[in-house]
Enzyme design. Sequence first.
Site, PDB file in Angstrom:
ATOM      1  N   HIS A   1     -36.330  17.917 -76.463  1.00  0.00           N
ATOM      2  CA  HIS A   1     -36.779  16.517 -76.549  1.00  0.00           C
ATOM      3  C   HIS A   1     -35.892  15.625 -75.688  1.00  0.00           C
ATOM      4  O   HIS A   1     -34.704  15.888 -75.504  1.00  0.00           O
ATOM      5  CB  HIS A   1     -36.821  16.024 -78.006  1.00  0.00           C
ATOM      6  CG  HIS A   1     -35.499  16.022 -78.715  1.00  0.00           C
ATOM      7  ND1 HIS A   1     -34.636  14.955 -78.669  1.00  0.00           N
ATOM      8  CD2 HIS A   1     -34.899  16.954 -79.512  1.00  0.00           C
ATOM      9  CE1 HIS A   1     -33.557  15.219 -79.408  1.00  0.00           C
ATOM     10  NE2 HIS A   1     -33.686  16.423 -79.922  1.00  0.00           N
TER      11      HIS A   1
ATOM     12  N   ASP B   1     -35.753  12.120 -76.127  1.00  0.00           N
ATOM     13  CA  ASP B   1     -35.269  10.916 -76.809  1.00  0.00           C
ATOM     14  C   ASP B   1     -33.913  11.217 -77.437  1.00  0.00           C
ATOM     15  O   ASP B   1     -33.518  12.385 -77.585  1.00  0.00           O
ATOM     16  CB  ASP B   1     -36.258  10.457 -77.867  1.00  0.00           C
ATOM     17  CG  ASP B   1     -36.396  11.449 -79.012  1.00  0.00           C
ATOM     18  OD1 ASP B   1     -36.721  12.632 -78.730  1.00  0.00           O
ATOM     19  OD2 ASP B   1     -36.180  11.081 -80.182  1.00  0.00           O
TER      20      ASP B   1
ATOM     21  N   ASP C   1     -27.564  16.491 -77.267  1.00  0.00           N
ATOM     22  CA  ASP C   1     -28.740  16.514 -78.141  1.00  0.00           C
ATOM     23  C   ASP C   1     -29.741  15.465 -77.656  1.00  0.00           C
ATOM     24  O   ASP C   1     -29.670  14.326 -78.068  1.00  0.00           O
ATOM     25  CB  ASP C   1     -28.303  16.219 -79.568  1.00  0.00           C
ATOM     26  CG  ASP C   1     -29.437  16.194 -80.555  1.00  0.00           C
ATOM     27  OD1 ASP C   1     -30.484  16.807 -80.273  1.00  0.00           O
ATOM     28  OD2 ASP C   1     -29.286  15.549 -81.615  1.00  0.00           O
TER      29      ASP C   1
ATOM     30  N   GLU D   1     -38.388  12.853 -81.242  1.00  0.00           N
ATOM     31  CA  GLU D   1     -37.942  13.820 -82.249  1.00  0.00           C
ATOM     32  C   GLU D   1     -36.929  13.226 -83.211  1.00  0.00           C
ATOM     33  O   GLU D   1     -36.953  13.514 -84.409  1.00  0.00           O
ATOM     34  CB  GLU D   1     -37.346  15.054 -81.554  1.00  0.00           C
ATOM     35  CG  GLU D   1     -37.069  16.232 -82.482  1.00  0.00           C
ATOM     36  CD  GLU D   1     -35.711  16.166 -83.170  1.00  0.00           C
ATOM     37  OE1 GLU D   1     -35.508  16.928 -84.142  1.00  0.00           O
ATOM     38  OE2 GLU D   1     -34.838  15.373 -82.745  1.00  0.00           O
ATOM     39  N   GLU D   2     -36.020  12.416 -82.706  1.00  0.00           N
ATOM     40  CA  GLU D   2     -34.919  11.934 -83.542  1.00  0.00           C
ATOM     41  C   GLU D   2     -35.408  11.023 -84.667  1.00  0.00           C
ATOM     42  O   GLU D   2     -34.885  11.079 -85.783  1.00  0.00           O
ATOM     43  CB  GLU D   2     -33.879  11.207 -82.686  1.00  0.00           C
ATOM     44  CG  GLU D   2     -33.162  12.081 -81.680  1.00  0.00           C
ATOM     45  CD  GLU D   2     -32.223  13.095 -82.304  1.00  0.00           C
ATOM     46  OE1 GLU D   2     -32.192  13.231 -83.535  1.00  0.00           O
ATOM     47  OE2 GLU D   2     -31.520  13.774 -81.540  1.00  0.00           O
TER      48      GLU D   2
ATOM     49  N   HIS E   1     -25.029  13.008 -82.725  1.00  0.00           N
ATOM     50  CA  HIS E   1     -25.307  11.940 -83.680  1.00  0.00           C
ATOM     51  C   HIS E   1     -24.060  11.127 -84.024  1.00  0.00           C
ATOM     52  O   HIS E   1     -24.100  10.290 -84.925  1.00  0.00           O
ATOM     53  CB  HIS E   1     -25.924  12.484 -84.988  1.00  0.00           C
ATOM     54  CG  HIS E   1     -27.287  13.063 -84.822  1.00  0.00           C
ATOM     55  ND1 HIS E   1     -28.209  13.093 -85.854  1.00  0.00           N
ATOM     56  CD2 HIS E   1     -27.904  13.636 -83.770  1.00  0.00           C
ATOM     57  CE1 HIS E   1     -29.319  13.672 -85.438  1.00  0.00           C
ATOM     58  NE2 HIS E   1     -29.153  14.012 -84.162  1.00  0.00           N
TER      59      HIS E   1
END
Length: 450
Positions: A87, A89, A120, A151-152, A415
Amino acid sequence: MDTAAKVDALMDGLRADLERLAAIPSVAFPGFPAEPVQEAHDLLVGMLRDIGVERIERIDLPGTAPVIFAEIPPPSPDAPTVLLYSHYDVQPPGDEKLWLSPPFEPTPVEGGLRARGIADDKSNVIAHLGMLRAYEGRPPVGVKIVFEGQEEYGSPFDDYPPSDPERFACDAMVIADLGNLRPGTPTLTTGLRGASEVVVEVRTLQEPRHSGEFGGAAPDALLVLLTALSTLHDVHGDVAVAGLRREEWSGTTYTEEEFRDLAGVSDGVPLIGSGSLGERLWSGPAITVIGLDAPSVEHAASAVVPYARAKLNLRFHPRQDAKEAQRLLVEHLRALRPFGVPLTVTPGDTGPGYEASTGGPAYRAARTALREAWGEDASYVATGGSIPLVNGLARAAPGAEVLLFGAQDSMCNLHAPNERVLFSELRNTVVAMCAFVREYAADFRPGAAS
């Protein structure tokens, strides 16, 4: 071809493209502008075209960012098809004061780059593109590419693939939304714990009452709630809800020192639970209080609390049914009567776990590929996090083998502030991807040795 030499020759270009992609603040959360997400989408479409990919589509679903779907047909009728997922995003940057450099200015660190989303999952997007470049757009397998744009935050795309199974039909899929247990340790993730949320509430009085006049007999809602929550774990910190599945973990796991450092556990504070870390983190349940509504200390009054509420996050064994796991927690709480007071328990969202079958030709190819890239045998781990799309893709292509590996590592600060990726992990992931499609194509062909 000499895979390693080919990839090494590509690394300067891959690094430059990763920097370009990571400089785009493609946060697909509400309140963030949509234009950067579209910019990242367009950049990747251009990169695919430059490789020579001819069939590129855009999947637009209500309430989500565009999904890039691209396809390279198999080179022969007996060649397998591999679906590649990642992904583009990213998570919001959070408190930018905690970053050592601006989160969307890719900045050199020892052995790699720092930026939000660079590990990520933009490193894995680039790893997929790197494999295609190494084969000059003509890999020895058919390829289907899925680059997701939301996705996030979560999106309806999680549930879309089973509604269009022909599009996502494949023999194997590589879900590149994670990576190695530690840098330099090739890792295949074979299980994902399921996740569920439950809200528990207590109301005992119509309004607060003076604790001096009423305390001791008037039921304190916060005390009732805390008493209920204390039943969820035993004296060791292990989950005490009957029926939640727990098994020994036979794969690789962290050392306690590694885990304490990763989790930021303060010196002198023990870890909770018993058994191996793998058992506590991956093959057993976890219940976390992720939210609590109660009077704050700063604004506390001398009064009996009339109302309190908590939100619980449950993680459960990859093979346990999601509805069953949530039901067991709900029934446990509803059966309680702390001080004779009933609880209001409301189940929330739930998502299944996933456990991969590891005995097929794709896993044989992956083990060979990771050994070639990193120089040692792959470790097997699970993750307590969830990737909802894995189940959607697995339902769309029920016969496909599902492999989870990539360029991240557990120490990359995903994150969190100061997220980074290491060039060694990116390079080795591209080498592994190239070797995987080569080995899988050879093993998959009729008459090939198994």
